[in-house]
Structures are given as structure tokens and as C-alpha cells.
Design a protein around this motif. Structure first.
Motif, PDB file in Angstrom:
ATOM      1  N   LYS B 233       0.816  -1.212   0.000  1.00  0.00           N
ATOM      2  CA  LYS B 233       0.000   0.000   0.000  1.00  0.00           C
ATOM      3  C   LYS B 233       0.850   1.263   0.000  1.00  0.00           C
ATOM      4  O   LYS B 233       0.469   2.272  -0.572  1.00  0.00           O
ATOM      5  N   LEU B 234       2.005   1.202   0.654  1.00  0.00           N
ATOM      6  CA  LEU B 234       2.922   2.338   0.637  1.00  0.00           C
ATOM      7  C   LEU B 234       3.403   2.591  -0.790  1.00  0.00           C
ATOM      8  O   LEU B 234       3.453   3.735  -1.238  1.00  0.00           O
ATOM      9  N   SER B 235       3.717   1.530  -1.507  1.00  0.00           N
ATOM     10  CA  SER B 235       4.230   1.670  -2.868  1.00  0.00           C
ATOM     11  C   SER B 235       3.177   2.268  -3.789  1.00  0.00           C
ATOM     12  O   SER B 235       3.457   3.167  -4.578  1.00  0.00           O
ATOM     13  N   GLU B 236       1.955   1.765  -3.669  1.00  0.00           N
ATOM     14  CA  GLU B 236       0.864   2.322  -4.477  1.00  0.00           C
ATOM     15  C   GLU B 236       0.697   3.801  -4.156  1.00  0.00           C
ATOM     16  O   GLU B 236       0.580   4.638  -5.035  1.00  0.00           O
ATOM     17  N   GLY B 237       0.681   4.116  -2.860  1.00  0.00           N
ATOM     18  CA  GLY B 237       0.463   5.493  -2.424  1.00  0.00           C
ATOM     19  C   GLY B 237       1.578   6.422  -2.847  1.00  0.00           C
ATOM     20  O   GLY B 237       1.341   7.537  -3.302  1.00  0.00           O
ATOM     21  N   LEU B 238       2.819   5.934  -2.723  1.00  0.00           N
ATOM     22  CA  LEU B 238       3.952   6.795  -3.025  1.00  0.00           C
ATOM     23  C   LEU B 238       4.059   7.068  -4.524  1.00  0.00           C
ATOM     24  O   LEU B 238       4.299   8.208  -4.935  1.00  0.00           O
ATOM     25  N   ALA B 239       3.863   6.043  -5.334  1.00  0.00           N
ATOM     26  CA  ALA B 239       3.935   6.223  -6.783  1.00  0.00           C
ATOM     27  C   ALA B 239       2.892   7.248  -7.225  1.00  0.00           C
ATOM     28  O   ALA B 239       3.150   8.126  -8.054  1.00  0.00           O
ATOM     29  N   GLU B 240       1.703   7.149  -6.634  1.00  0.00           N
ATOM     30  CA  GLU B 240       0.621   8.091  -6.940  1.00  0.00           C
ATOM     31  C   GLU B 240       1.005   9.510  -6.495  1.00  0.00           C
ATOM     32  O   GLU B 240       0.804  10.481  -7.223  1.00  0.00           O
ATOM     33  N   THR B 241       1.539   9.607  -5.275  1.00  0.00           N
ATOM     34  CA  THR B 241       1.906  10.908  -4.725  1.00  0.00           C
ATOM     35  C   THR B 241       2.998  11.579  -5.556  1.00  0.00           C
ATOM     36  O   THR B 241       2.917  12.776  -5.849  1.00  0.00           O
ATOM     37  N   VAL B 242       3.997  10.794  -5.954  1.00  0.00           N
ATOM     38  CA  VAL B 242       5.080  11.342  -6.768  1.00  0.00           C
ATOM     39  C   VAL B 242       4.502  11.901  -8.071  1.00  0.00           C
ATOM     40  O   VAL B 242       4.826  13.018  -8.484  1.00  0.00           O
ATOM     41  N   GLY B 243       3.621  11.150  -8.693  1.00  0.00           N
ATOM     42  CA  GLY B 243       2.980  11.607  -9.930  1.00  0.00           C
ATOM     43  C   GLY B 243       2.212  12.902  -9.723  1.00  0.00           C
ATOM     44  O   GLY B 243       2.343  13.855 -10.493  1.00  0.00           O
ATOM     45  N   LYS B 244       1.414  12.952  -8.656  1.00  0.00           N
ATOM     46  CA  LYS B 244       0.611  14.145  -8.367  1.00  0.00           C
ATOM     47  C   LYS B 244       1.482  15.360  -8.082  1.00  0.00           C
ATOM     48  O   LYS B 244       1.202  16.456  -8.565  1.00  0.00           O
TER      49      LYS B 244
END
Lengths: 346, 346
Positions: B233-244
């Protein structure tokens, strides 16, 4: 107040430690004592203009290396720079320690020399993470791999006080890291901790998930040091990987290379936002004193900022606030622990 | 071979499940049985051209929701789509299950209906992560929150067999997730596991850290389901956050907006690389059958790919290989477990 900088600990010691100290002394007027090999430190200092800056040198003949056991700082190398830096705080010659050296050794030396705050069984290393909305403090990120519920409860209280008084969050929201939001989720450790935290007088939001560290849902995320360390290193690794993958894609065509010239500044701003150097170091919370633990590969900016945060930690009286909070909460949460244990047993 | 698709489980069920199944049947020629409410499934199927495709419907009157307890699939809702899908595998009418529903329920139903493979105490959910060099398989990412060393050892063996036979890695390198590389690091669980894994006949690289999941240092990363779920879940969240964060920065100026037009394709390619839909689902390894667990928010592509991976899992005889490997390793590693325990005790 004066900050003792372990000048020999980091991967690039003493060069970045000395330059970071010079910049901090110049920009913030913070008095600094560099701890380490006098001759080497004099040579490094000679590279800078230190006129008018309050920078002293305190000799220490030994260094705890990255591969030394943490206990070496306490048992074998009594004249190591990290141990001597804490001795300076104990004797009142300094009020805080900053080190980019062996973090286990820093924790061991800090506990041994300065002891723990009353009511705290285990100090924790707290790391600030950048999020979409602000910052999230995660603790513990490395000190304590096998925890009991009471340790996590203490981490939560320490995180709340730090967020309130250093990060300036008026009503910090606390979350407990788990594998799902529902109370039925979690492992043995988090389920018991969750039950206790619900009865502490702060804004406890319950379980949070890995993704919530970066979406700013809470201000403080509590976990044991094993999980926290995996989170820390995974985040560093993933942010780096995402950057590399994007650059690889962009380098793949002339057109996107051209376009990159225009988005370069956006990339730079982004990098600054997620740059750990901006946050300086991670406070070691719970010892009877102040210490900032920096990344071994810290650059000048990271050392400079860690010195600033150490200064703020002292000025804002975090340890005193923590002692007060522990005093008011201690009885309540010890009772809760007992109640939960009795309920589990019977 | 035929795949039973739990058509009612996901967040967008049965729309994406039906369309994903239609595409999989068309592209790969895989026969499919959609399990769920016959009337609803007929309506969804009517939206597609299914001429010449082998798609059947099997009625199930109940659905296990995301907030239902995992055990509901076993005890309370015996005619739920996920339970019936496994029943079809048991009766030989299908050979694999694909579900985007409640993953705990999928695991519970899978274990209850199909039982475990000989020698496996706990099945694990294995997730593929994209890396700079290829892919890394992480297990367990959610099934088992409180593990004993022997469970992690079994996960390692299951991961090795999956990497070899489904991911096509000739000599999979196995790592144990920890808070540092040195043998002295780790918690109680990993230290005992580490000692046992050194004696299993495969390419065990020892401890790996959070960052190693994305740098491709090993092919299989072993951890307990609590840590693995945080990682996922951290990986999903972080990849999304970096993109945003990057998009926010780019939107900040007209020049960078213009530049973005040129790098857009690079972003798109990158997104494809880290898109979980590409990997379809996470295999539930260790049950006496085949099941793919998909993200609740799976899109059509994710369902389609999960069906393909389920098909490969069956065709490559993963469970048979696993049984063989357990047979040859079982005695050896049980002896190791005993030896380590005796050493620890004495």
C-alpha cells in the motif's frame, strides 16, 4: 545554547560536518562544538571563513564506524566522537548532539550517557516524510525492532508532543500503521496497542495504511522500528526509482528531451520537496537530552538543517513538554494496559 | 482448461469482470465461467459480441462484500460467488479462480474448499512489483499477519518455485526483508528465519532492505503479511503521490505546461511500467488449486491479465512443482528448524 556535532561519523566526514556547521553558525548564529580529531578538524575549518563564528573543537580520539556494533560506542570506544559529544551534553557544555554516524551507536550512546526521560522505556527515531498536504512524522524508524504495545503507546505520545511543539501542528492526528483500517485488522501487537490508544487523551484516528503516510491523512504514524525502517528505506528507494524510470523514458526520444528543458524546473522543485536533506535529521525522542540522527550520506544542507532542528527542539522545550505529558498520561495508560491485558487473559 | 471468474466481487462488479473475461476469451481463447447473479451477468454479456467465445454463466445468489468478515465466505454465505467459484474448481468444472473481491474471503474460501498443498501451513498472497531491471515478487502481502519462522521459510520456497516456473527466472535469488543487511539486524522472527533459509538449497541472498524491492537486487522478497501489506500500500500510495506532486509542479507555469506536451508520452510509458493492471492479480500460492487475487478497483486490463496468469499457473504445473520442491526440502528444513530451536534453547 550550543550544539555538539559528531564531526567524524558520516560517510563524508569530517568535510560535510564541518561545512554544515560553518553554514549553520553563519546563517542562524548557533554556537557549535565540533567533536573529533583536532588536527583533521583544524584542517577542514581552515578551508572556510569562520571569522566571528562561535565554533569550537573538542578532541575525541576514536570513531565508531558504520559496521561497528552499536554497543561499541558505550563499551569499547569511550573516546569516540559520538560518545564524547553526548558527554558534552551531560556536563552542560552543549545542549544537543547532531550525528550522521552509526545510528545504532548514537542511540546507544545517547541512552547510556543521558538516560531516558521518566516514563519512557524505549527512545524512538522519528522521521519526517513529505506529503501532498504537508508533513507526516513516522516513528519508530529503526531503533526498536521487537516492540510491546506499551512501547508503541509511548511512541504515539512522543510523536504527538513533537508534532505539536516542533512541527507546529495544533491538534496532531495520530494513526497506527496497520494492514487495513478496520479494528479487526492488524497483528497481535497493533490490536493491543489500538485498544490502549483509544483511551489516551489525544486525537487518535485508529489504524492507517501504508498509503496514508503520503496523503497527509494523519500527522503522526506509529509503528515498530522494524516496519518503520522498511517504510523509510522503501520510500527512499521508490522515489529514486520513479525518478530514474521517468528520466529513462524522457531520454528515449529527442522530442521529449526537448520538452524536458521546459519541465526541468518542475522536476527540481519536486526534488526539493522530497529531499530528505530539507528535513535535516531524525530526532531521537525519549532520551533525557536532544539528539538528531542524520543519514550517513548527509550533505552540507542536511547537517545545517539538523543543527537548526536540534536548536528548535531545545528552545521549544520538547523534553519538558514530553515529561509533562507522560506525567498526566502515564497513570491513565498504565491502567489501560492492565485493563486490556486482563480482558485478553479472561 | 477453464477459469472461474468471481464476477460479483470487485468495486466495479460485474461490469469490469464481464468485459475482462470477454477480452481474455477473445485474445487468448481461454474458456471462462462467470460466477454470480445469472440475470445481471446476462445483461452485462449482452453488451458484448461474444460469438464464438466459450463463456458460460454459473449462478450464485450471494456476494461477500468488502466489509464482510473473511470467514463469511466459508460459514454464512455458502452460495456466494467466491465460494461457488472455488466449488467449481473442486468439482473439476474449472481449474482456476480469479477474483477482485474481498481478498481475505478469497483466501478463506480457497483454503476451506481446496485445502492446502502438502507441507504448506499457510498460503501466501504474492505480488509482483516493477523494478529498474525487471520484476520482484513479494510475499506474503496480506494473508498472514502473525507468522512463525517456518511460515516465512515456506513463503520463500513458494516464491522460488513461482519465480522459476511462472516468471521464467532461471535461478531466482531470494531475499528476506529486514531493517539492515547484516545478520545482526532483523527482529526475532527474521533472525530465526534467516538462520534456516541459509540451509535451504536455493540462491538465498540473506537480508535485503526496503529499497531493494525496487532495484531488482533479488527476484523474490520474503516477509510476513503485515509488513508485506504495508509495503504494497505504501508503494501504491507513493507512486501516486510522486505523480501528483510532479503534475502540480508542472501545472505551476505556462512554460512547463508547454514542455509537458513533449514529455507526456514518457509519462504515459512510465505509468504503464508501474501500472498494477499489467500484472493482473496476485497469485494465492499454497492452496491445492489456483487462484488470482485482484485489486478491488481492478480495470478490464487487470482482470484480463489475471485470467492469463491463472492460465499460465495451471499450464506450467506450478502446484506440482511446488509439491515436489516441498517434498525434497521438507525434511531438510524441518531438521534445520529443530536445530536452530535447539541452539536457541541451549
Amino acid at each position: 545554547m550550543r550544539v555538539a556535532v559528531d564531526a567524524m561519523g558520516g560517510d563524508n566526514a569530517p568535510t560535510v560536518e564541518v561545512e554544515g556547521s560553518v553554514v549553520a553558525a553563519r546563517e542562524f548564529g548557533i554556537p557549535i562544538t565540533l567533536v573529533g580529531d583536532t588536527e583533521k578538524l583544524r584542517q577542514e575549518l581552515a578551508k572556510h571563513n569562520v571569522q566571528g563564528l562561535d565554533i569550537a573543537i573538542h578532541h575525541a580520539s576514536e570513531v565508531v564506524g558504520m559496521h561497528d556494533a552499536a554497543s561499541d560506542a558505550v563499551r569499547r570506544k569511550k573516546d569516540s566522537s559520538i560518545r564524547v559529544a553526548f558527554d558534552l551534553v551531560k556536563s552542560g557544555e552543549a545542549e544537543a548532539v547532531v550525528s550522521a554516524g552509526n545510528s545504532g551507536a548514537t542511540m546507544a550512546a545517547g541512552m547510556f550517557v543521558l538516560k531516558r526521560l521518566k516514563g519512557i522505556d524505549r527512545p524512538a527515531i522519528a522521521q519526517i516524510f513529505p506529503t501532498l498536504r504537508g508533513k507526516t512524522l513516522v516513528l519508530d524508524v529503526g531503533g526498536n525492532v521487537d516492540c510491546k504495545p506499551i512501547h508503541l503507546v509511548q511512541f504515539a505520545i512522543m510523536g504527538e508532543v513533537y508534532a505539536r511543539h516542533v512541527m507546529g501542528v495544533e491538534h496532531p492526528r495520530i494513526g497506527l500503521l496497520s494492514n487495513g483500517e478496520e479494528d479487526s485488522k492488524g497483528n497481535e501487537l497493533t490490536r493491543e496497542t489500538n485498544a490502549i490508544l483509544k483511551n489516551i487523551s489525544f486525537d487518535y484516528e485508529g489504524y492507517v495504511e501504508g498509503r496514508d503516510i503520503f496523503n497527509g491523512m494523519v500527522d503522526v504514524v506509529v509503528c515498530d522500528g522494524f516496519v518503520g525502517n522498511v517504510v523509510l528505506k522503501l520510500s527512499e528507494g521508490l522515489a529514486e526509482t520513479v525518478g530514474k524510470m521517468l528520466r529513462e523514458e524522457i531520454a528515449g526520444s529527442l522530442l521529449s528531451k526537448l520538452g524536458y528543458l521546459f519541465v526541468r524546473k518542475a522536476f527540481k522543485n519536486f526534488k526539493k520537496k522530497v529531499d530528505y536533506a530539507e528535513y535535516g535529521g531524525a530526532p531521537l525522542i525519549g532520551i533525557n537530552g536532544v539528539a538528531m540522527i542524520c543519514h550517513g550520506g548527509s550533505n552540507v544542507k542536511a547537517i545545517k538543517n539538523a543543527i537548526l532542528f536540534a536548536h528548535q527542539y531545545v528552545c521549544k522545550g520538547v523534553n519538558q513538554r514530553l515529561a509533562e505529558k507522560m506525567e498526566t498520561e502515564f497513570t491513565a495508560y498504565m491502567q489501560q494496559c492492565d485493563a486490556v491485558k486482563e480482558a485478553a487473559a479472561g
